[in-house]
Design an enzyme around this catalytic site. Structure first.
Site, PDB file in Angstrom:
ATOM      1  N   CYS A 133       0.812  -1.226   0.000  1.00  0.00           N
ATOM      2  CA  CYS A 133       0.000   0.000   0.000  1.00  0.00           C
ATOM      3  C   CYS A 133       0.844   1.275   0.000  1.00  0.00           C
ATOM      4  CB  CYS A 133      -0.926   0.013   1.206  1.00  0.00           C
ATOM      5  SG  CYS A 133      -1.991  -1.432   1.258  1.00  0.00           S
TER       6      CYS A 133
ATOM      7  N   HIS B 280      -3.735   6.968   2.957  1.00  0.00           N
ATOM      8  CA  HIS B 280      -4.021   5.700   2.293  1.00  0.00           C
ATOM      9  C   HIS B 280      -5.446   5.286   2.682  1.00  0.00           C
ATOM     10  CE1 HIS B 280      -4.094   1.669   1.023  1.00  0.00           C
ATOM     11  NE2 HIS B 280      -3.829   1.129   2.196  1.00  0.00           N
TER      12      HIS B 280
ATOM     13  N   ASN C  99     -10.004  -0.666  -0.191  1.00  0.00           N
ATOM     14  CA  ASN C  99      -8.556  -0.481  -0.142  1.00  0.00           C
ATOM     15  C   ASN C  99      -7.955  -0.974  -1.463  1.00  0.00           C
ATOM     16  OD1 ASN C  99      -5.818  -0.649   0.311  1.00  0.00           O
ATOM     17  ND2 ASN C  99      -5.988  -1.657   2.314  1.00  0.00           N
TER      18      ASN C  99
HETATM   19  N1  COA Z   1     -18.274  -9.587   8.555  1.00  0.00           N
HETATM   20  C1  COA Z   1     -18.777  -9.898   9.769  1.00  0.00           C
HETATM   21  N2  COA Z   1     -18.024 -10.232  10.811  1.00  0.00           N
HETATM   22  C2  COA Z   1     -16.704 -10.269  10.635  1.00  0.00           C
HETATM   23  C3  COA Z   1     -16.096  -9.971   9.399  1.00  0.00           C
HETATM   24  C4  COA Z   1     -16.936  -9.626   8.334  1.00  0.00           C
HETATM   25  N3  COA Z   1     -16.470  -9.316   7.121  1.00  0.00           N
HETATM   26  N4  COA Z   1     -14.771 -10.087   9.537  1.00  0.00           N
HETATM   27  C5  COA Z   1     -14.546 -10.438  10.811  1.00  0.00           C
HETATM   28  N5  COA Z   1     -15.708 -10.553  11.467  1.00  0.00           N
HETATM   29  C6  COA Z   1     -15.925 -10.928  12.862  1.00  0.00           C
HETATM   30  C7  COA Z   1     -14.746 -11.626  13.471  1.00  0.00           C
HETATM   31  O1  COA Z   1     -14.765 -13.005  13.121  1.00  0.00           O
HETATM   32  C8  COA Z   1     -15.003 -11.439  14.941  1.00  0.00           C
HETATM   33  O2  COA Z   1     -15.951 -12.347  15.396  1.00  0.00           O
HETATM   34  P1  COA Z   1     -15.816 -13.033  16.839  1.00  0.00           P
HETATM   35  O3  COA Z   1     -15.856 -11.881  17.803  1.00  0.00           O
HETATM   36  O4  COA Z   1     -17.003 -13.918  16.876  1.00  0.00           O
HETATM   37  O5  COA Z   1     -14.490 -13.730  16.804  1.00  0.00           O
HETATM   38  C9  COA Z   1     -15.638 -10.040  14.988  1.00  0.00           C
HETATM   39  O6  COA Z   1     -16.104  -9.759  13.648  1.00  0.00           O
HETATM   40  C10 COA Z   1     -14.689  -8.950  15.407  1.00  0.00           C
HETATM   41  O7  COA Z   1     -13.483  -9.168  14.726  1.00  0.00           O
HETATM   42  P2  COA Z   1     -12.273  -8.189  14.886  1.00  0.00           P
HETATM   43  O8  COA Z   1     -11.120  -8.711  14.100  1.00  0.00           O
HETATM   44  O9  COA Z   1     -12.063  -7.856  16.307  1.00  0.00           O
HETATM   45  O10 COA Z   1     -12.888  -6.918  14.162  1.00  0.00           O
HETATM   46  P3  COA Z   1     -12.261  -5.500  14.096  1.00  0.00           P
HETATM   47  O11 COA Z   1     -13.125  -4.533  14.781  1.00  0.00           O
HETATM   48  O12 COA Z   1     -10.800  -5.525  14.436  1.00  0.00           O
HETATM   49  O13 COA Z   1     -12.377  -5.221  12.544  1.00  0.00           O
HETATM   50  C11 COA Z   1     -11.029  -5.255  10.563  1.00  0.00           C
HETATM   51  C12 COA Z   1     -11.740  -6.074  11.635  1.00  0.00           C
HETATM   52  C13 COA Z   1     -10.310  -6.174   9.616  1.00  0.00           C
HETATM   53  C14 COA Z   1     -12.061  -4.421   9.812  1.00  0.00           C
HETATM   54  C15 COA Z   1     -10.028  -4.319  11.286  1.00  0.00           C
HETATM   55  O14 COA Z   1      -9.181  -5.066  12.128  1.00  0.00           O
HETATM   56  C16 COA Z   1      -9.195  -3.539  10.341  1.00  0.00           C
HETATM   57  O15 COA Z   1      -9.703  -2.687   9.629  1.00  0.00           O
HETATM   58  N6  COA Z   1      -7.857  -3.733  10.314  1.00  0.00           N
HETATM   59  C17 COA Z   1      -6.978  -3.023   9.455  1.00  0.00           C
HETATM   60  C18 COA Z   1      -7.143  -3.548   8.080  1.00  0.00           C
HETATM   61  C19 COA Z   1      -6.458  -2.711   7.059  1.00  0.00           C
HETATM   62  O16 COA Z   1      -6.754  -1.567   6.918  1.00  0.00           O
HETATM   63  N7  COA Z   1      -5.543  -3.325   6.339  1.00  0.00           N
HETATM   64  C20 COA Z   1      -4.871  -2.782   5.260  1.00  0.00           C
HETATM   65  C21 COA Z   1      -3.798  -1.918   5.686  1.00  0.00           C
HETATM   66  S1  COA Z   1      -2.848  -1.496   4.324  1.00  0.00           S
END
Ligand code: COA
Length: 352
Positions: free
Chosen positions: A114, A254, A284
């Site tokens: 990214c 980004h 993204n």
């Molecule tokens: N839809 C529904 N539920 C989902 C899901 C989806 N697409 N993806 C994950 N979940 C669930 C998980 O399984 C988890 O369930 P559980 O509590 O039963 O285990 C719950 O949602 C919470 O998961 P968590 O990982 O704590 O969510 P979060 O609030 O951290 O959000 C992301 C997840 C991926 C959106 C977040 O971590 C994020 O944005 N990270 C950065 C990603 C990014 O920007 N990457 C690129 C950088 S270049």
């Protein structure tokens, strides 16, 4: 030696026609529009058609950028393509793009995920500042949908395809890049990987069975890293350019996740009105996210002559890359083809 600045004198973007909404994703994995919107701010993303490749998308964006800069492909001195989703490992997609454009210059890729576009901008700036090259095409492009596991809701809801391109030329007036901050925390690389297919883990049935031919992300760790590094890197480019936070006219981060951006911006009391966001439309798009956002900011009249624009990126590596730019053209010239003809592209005047 005359001080040379590197101004952006052409810009263009390409996004595939096909739109994949959160509602479409509800039919593919166990997710919901509300969850995706609340956790990421993404409503839809673009997905490349079967006949498209990373190179075809890159070329579509590049042609627009060349048009705006009033340059022919044969005028170019260098092509840099930033991507982590190339057509092939070999040859580098930069050479494919060079051939498709009909350019005759050298070409290479940057594959820092990214942060690739901003790493590329800083690289281009060095060639311009030393006088080595005068006309550089930089493209950020990703066809990431082919590297996603469409059964993995942790990743497939977050990414999209697209391309953005800029032409960079010398200026005698202070324009373009005037400070930058690059970094890499390689010991955190395992949080965002595509494990299969390289020399450490060559492609095999086993790789495919384990799903290691797809992008893997530890969302929570990347989230923590990104929300820490965004304000830190923004401060670094401000300090180097002797600017205060208030003097920044536009922040183009980004476009990974609205929550990361919101948290980071709040943590430093930065005016949210000065933050450009378009991730609700594209998700993204990795190395393409900042150039696509820059082009849309220009088209929406958010960029004015002399504006100080901060580009801040973070991602795989884990890496970060930020640049402070001074814009060099008035917004009334910014729409349509040949716009750069109305602005001083000073390459001709430069004596090196
Ligand atoms: N839809 C529904 N539920 C989902 C899901 C989806 N697409 N993806 C994950 N979940 C669930 C998980 O399984 C988890 O369930 P559980 O509590 O039963 O285990 C719950 O949602 C919470 O998961 P968590 O990982 O704590 O969510 P979060 O609030 O951290 O959000 C992301 C997840 C991926 C959106 C977040 O971590 C994020 O944005 N990270 C950065 C990603 C990014 O920007 N990457 C690129 C950088 S270049």
């Amino acid at each position: 030696m005359t001080q040379l600045y590197s101004q952006i004198s052409g810009w263009g973007k390409y996004v595939p026609e096909k739109i994949l909404t959160n509602y479409d994703l509800e039919k593919m994995v166990d997710t919901s529009h509300e969850w995706i919107m609340q956790r990421s701010g993404i409503a839809e993303r673009r997905i490349a058609g079967e006949d498209e490749t990373t190179a075809t998308m890159a070329v579509a964006a590049a042609r627009q950028a060349l048009d705006v800069a009033n340059l022919a492909p044969t005028d170019l001195d260098l092509i840099i393509v930033s991507t982590s989703s190339p057509d092939y490992f070999v040859p580098a997609v930069s050479s494919t793009v060079q051939a498709m454009l009909g350019a005759t210059c050298p070409a290479f890729i940057i594959a820092t995920g990214c942060t690739g576009f901003v790493y590329g901008l800083v690289t281009a700036h060095q060639f311009i500042a030393t006088g080595a090259f005068k006309r550089i095409l930089l493209i950020g492009v990703e066809l990431i949908s082919r590297f996603l596991n469409w059964e993995d809701r942790d990743t497939c809801v977050l990414f999209g395809d697209g391309a953005g391109a800029v032409v960079i030329t010398p200026s005698l007036a202070p324009r373009g890049v005037f400070s930058f901050d690059l970094g890499s925390n390689g010991d955190q690389g395992h949080h965002l990987t595509l494990k299969g297919g390289g020399s450490a883990n060559p492609m095999s049935y086993d790789v495919i069975d384990k799903g290691e031919n797809y992008l893997y992300m530890n969302g929570r760790e990347v989230f923590k890293f990104a929300s820490r590094v965004l304000p830190r890197s923004l401060r670094a480019i401000l300090e180097q350019s002797d600017l205060s936070l208030q003097e920044v006219d536009l922040l183009i981060p980004h476009q990974a996740n609205a929550r990361i951006i919101d948290m980071a911006v709040r943590s430093i009391n930065f005016d949210p009105q000065k933050v450009f966001l378009n991730l609700h439309k594209y998700g993204n798009t990795s190395a393409a996210s900042i150039p696509i956002a820059l082009v849309e900011a220009i088209q929406e009249g958010r960029v004015k002559a002399d504006d100080k624009i901060a580009l801040v990126s973070f991602g795989a590596g884990l890496t970060w890359a930020s640049v402070m730019l001074q814009w060099g053209v008035s917004s009334q010239n910014l729409n349509g083809h040949g716009a750069a003809a109305a602005m001083p592209v000073q390459a001709e005047k430069v004596v090196i």
